[in-house]
Design a protein around this motif. Structure first.
Motif, PDB file in Angstrom:
ATOM      1  N   ALA A 178       0.702  -1.180  -0.302  1.00  0.00           N
ATOM      2  CA  ALA A 178       0.474   0.003   0.272  1.00  0.00           C
ATOM      3  C   ALA A 178       0.562   1.286   0.057  1.00  0.00           C
ATOM      4  O   ALA A 178       0.493   2.477  -0.985  1.00  0.00           O
ATOM      5  CB  ALA A 178      -0.882  -0.037   1.246  1.00  0.00           C
ATOM      6  N   LEU A 179       1.859   1.387   0.748  1.00  0.00           N
ATOM      7  CA  LEU A 179       3.160   2.459   0.829  1.00  0.00           C
ATOM      8  C   LEU A 179       3.718   2.803  -0.591  1.00  0.00           C
ATOM      9  O   LEU A 179       4.232   3.584  -1.182  1.00  0.00           O
ATOM     10  CB  LEU A 179       3.759   2.282   1.503  1.00  0.00           C
ATOM     11  CG  LEU A 179       2.881   2.739   3.306  1.00  0.00           C
ATOM     12  CD1 LEU A 179       4.176   2.057   4.593  1.00  0.00           C
ATOM     13  CD2 LEU A 179       2.998   3.598   3.538  1.00  0.00           C
ATOM     14  N   CYS A 180       4.254   1.163  -1.301  1.00  0.00           N
ATOM     15  CA  CYS A 180       4.287   1.391  -2.104  1.00  0.00           C
ATOM     16  C   CYS A 180       3.529   1.946  -2.834  1.00  0.00           C
ATOM     17  O   CYS A 180       4.462   3.199  -4.407  1.00  0.00           O
ATOM     18  CB  CYS A 180       5.092   0.061  -2.985  1.00  0.00           C
ATOM     19  SG  CYS A 180       5.507  -0.174  -4.183  1.00  0.00           S
ATOM     20  N   LEU A 181       2.501   1.529  -3.422  1.00  0.00           N
ATOM     21  CA  LEU A 181       1.571   1.607  -4.716  1.00  0.00           C
ATOM     22  C   LEU A 181       1.202   3.548  -4.308  1.00  0.00           C
ATOM     23  O   LEU A 181       1.315   4.378  -5.413  1.00  0.00           O
ATOM     24  CB  LEU A 181       0.540   1.667  -4.522  1.00  0.00           C
ATOM     25  CG  LEU A 181       0.864  -0.629  -5.025  1.00  0.00           C
ATOM     26  CD1 LEU A 181      -0.746  -1.191  -5.217  1.00  0.00           C
ATOM     27  CD2 LEU A 181       1.790  -0.826  -6.198  1.00  0.00           C
ATOM     28  N   GLY A 182       1.167   4.144  -2.625  1.00  0.00           N
ATOM     29  CA  GLY A 182       0.525   5.417  -2.504  1.00  0.00           C
ATOM     30  C   GLY A 182       1.848   5.755  -3.213  1.00  0.00           C
ATOM     31  O   GLY A 182       1.418   7.472  -3.964  1.00  0.00           O
ATOM     32  N   GLU A 183       2.830   6.025  -3.289  1.00  0.00           N
ATOM     33  CA  GLU A 183       3.871   6.298  -3.683  1.00  0.00           C
ATOM     34  C   GLU A 183       3.996   6.515  -5.318  1.00  0.00           C
ATOM     35  O   GLU A 183       4.252   7.883  -5.959  1.00  0.00           O
ATOM     36  CB  GLU A 183       5.206   6.353  -3.235  1.00  0.00           C
ATOM     37  CG  GLU A 183       6.723   6.443  -3.873  1.00  0.00           C
ATOM     38  CD  GLU A 183       8.293   6.810  -2.955  1.00  0.00           C
ATOM     39  OE1 GLU A 183       9.046   6.339  -3.949  1.00  0.00           O
ATOM     40  OE2 GLU A 183       7.586   6.275  -2.031  1.00  0.00           O
ATOM     41  N   ILE A 184       3.657   5.874  -5.614  1.00  0.00           N
ATOM     42  CA  ILE A 184       3.594   5.483  -7.567  1.00  0.00           C
ATOM     43  C   ILE A 184       2.453   5.977  -7.576  1.00  0.00           C
ATOM     44  O   ILE A 184       2.817   6.819  -8.639  1.00  0.00           O
ATOM     45  CB  ILE A 184       3.419   3.833  -7.598  1.00  0.00           C
ATOM     46  CG1 ILE A 184       4.759   3.431  -7.459  1.00  0.00           C
ATOM     47  CG2 ILE A 184       3.500   3.839  -9.309  1.00  0.00           C
ATOM     48  CD1 ILE A 184       6.163   3.727  -8.406  1.00  0.00           C
TER      49      ILE A 184
END
Length: 360
Positions: free
Chosen positions: A167-173
């Motif tokens: 979730a954190l990764c996709l939020g940044e992307i």
């Protein structure tokens, strides 16, 4: 002339399923040569998903080769092809291989495209998504950025529980690439009693759908399973048999994922889709990790009965160290149809390192 080949393609990294880990993809290729053209069918049972194995198909093809040769050497129409496939074998992957080969041969003899045999206007462009496996956060971000740089705007990710790092990764992307959407493949790994919390952690993301998050999900329990989520649940494993497929297609808003090699006789289930979802809305077609030859067949299916608006899961050849012949990687998230005219692919062009004659 009918020739049957075994193949074994090495994965770049092991393919992990509930049935075990695999370092190579095995299957069978059926090649019929007629008047200088080559008609192919690929039977590729997928471990952990298919009821049959590549060894089963090898045995059946050795026994059935004479009957298959005799049928395809003569004239036939669509109803006769359907009957032949159904009476010859009950193995879904072999049914698909024979029915696709037969449709290819029939359309060639009639000098028409495949869609005309079914009364369907095939799509001239097929949109495709990229697919990325489970990995650590930095590798995830790098892999997604590479996909975006190659023109993909829809990315499917293996999303095993827990989802906090993803979730954190996709939020940044998403903050840097707001046009990109995601599909989450849960592999039925999410705990049902955590549904509300999971939804809270990902509801800010542009997620197209979640593929079957729980173990016991089916068409009858779908409404209850959907309630905690702000995103659609797509049916995948559940619809890989004709009756469940029919039930799902009756719900026009339901995203249905079609894996042709698991559904069997191509000619029959195309008719089922025409009956219950003639607009082909919300139908997503994906491979079961076939070779370049099989991938071409799945692209044809996507162009025929796949959603014209959604992306399809065809970019799986990149998972192999090498393929049966050199083929360009997909770019820009779409392909022009026809993708590949395999009638021009002679067996002599195939990489002999990975194939052998069935009876050798």
């Amino acid at each position: 002339m009918l020739t049957i080949y075994k193949y074994s393609l090495p994965f770049k990294t092991p393919f992990i399923t509930a049935a075990g880990n695999y370092t190579e993809r095995t299957g069978l290729l059926i090649c019929l040569e007629e008047s200088g053209h080559f008609f192919w069918g690929e039977a590729a049972p997928l471990p952990g998903f298919s009821t049959e194995s590549a060894e089963d198909i090898s045995f059946r093809l050795q026994y059935l080769k004479t009957d298959i040769t005799s049928f395809f050497s003569g004239s036939f129409d669509l109803p006769e092809l359907i009957k032949f496939v159904n009476t010859t074998t009950d193995a879904p992957s072999l049914q698909f291989a024979l029915s696709y080969l037969g449709i290819s041969l029939l359309s060639h003899r009639k000098r028409c495209n495949m869609g005309e045999l079914f009364g369907i206007h095939s799509s001239k462009i097929v949109h495709i998504n990229d697919v990325i496996g489970h990995m650590d956060s930095e590798k995830w971000k790098n892999a997604i950025r590479e996909s975006i740089a190659r023109g993909f705007s829809c990315i499917k990710l293996k999303a095993l529980y827990p989802l906090d790092k993803l979730a954190l990764c996709l939020g940044e992307i998403h903050r840097n690439n707001p046009h990109v959407t995601f599909r989450l493949d849960a592999n039925r790994s999410w705990p049902k009693d955590e549904s509300t919390q999971i939804n809270q952690s990902i509801k800010h993301l542009p997620i197209e759908y979640i593929e079957e998050p729980f173990q016991d999900i089916d068409v009858s329990t779908l409404t209850a399973a959907q309630n905690p989520f702000d995103f659609p649940i797509a049916l995948d494993e559940t619809v890989q048999n004709p009756e469940n497929l029919k039930a799902a297609l009756k719900r026009p808003e339901q995203v249905v994922i079609i894996k042709p090699a698991l559904l069997g006789n191509f000619c029959e289930w195309v008719g089922t889709i025409q009956t219950y979802r003639s607009s082909f809305e919300n139908i997503v077609v994906t491979t079961v990790l076939e070779t370049a030859i099989g991938n071409s067949a799945i692209a044809d299916v996507a162009g025929l009965i796949g959603s014209r608006m959604r992306s399809h899961g065809l970019n799986t050849g990149k998972l192999f160290r090498n393929n049966l012949f050199l083929i360009s990687e997909f770019e820009n998230g779409k392909i022009d149809m026809p993708f590949l005219d395999v009638r021009k692919i002679s067996p002599k062009y195939l990489n002999n390192e990975y194939i052998s004659l069935l009876d050798s």
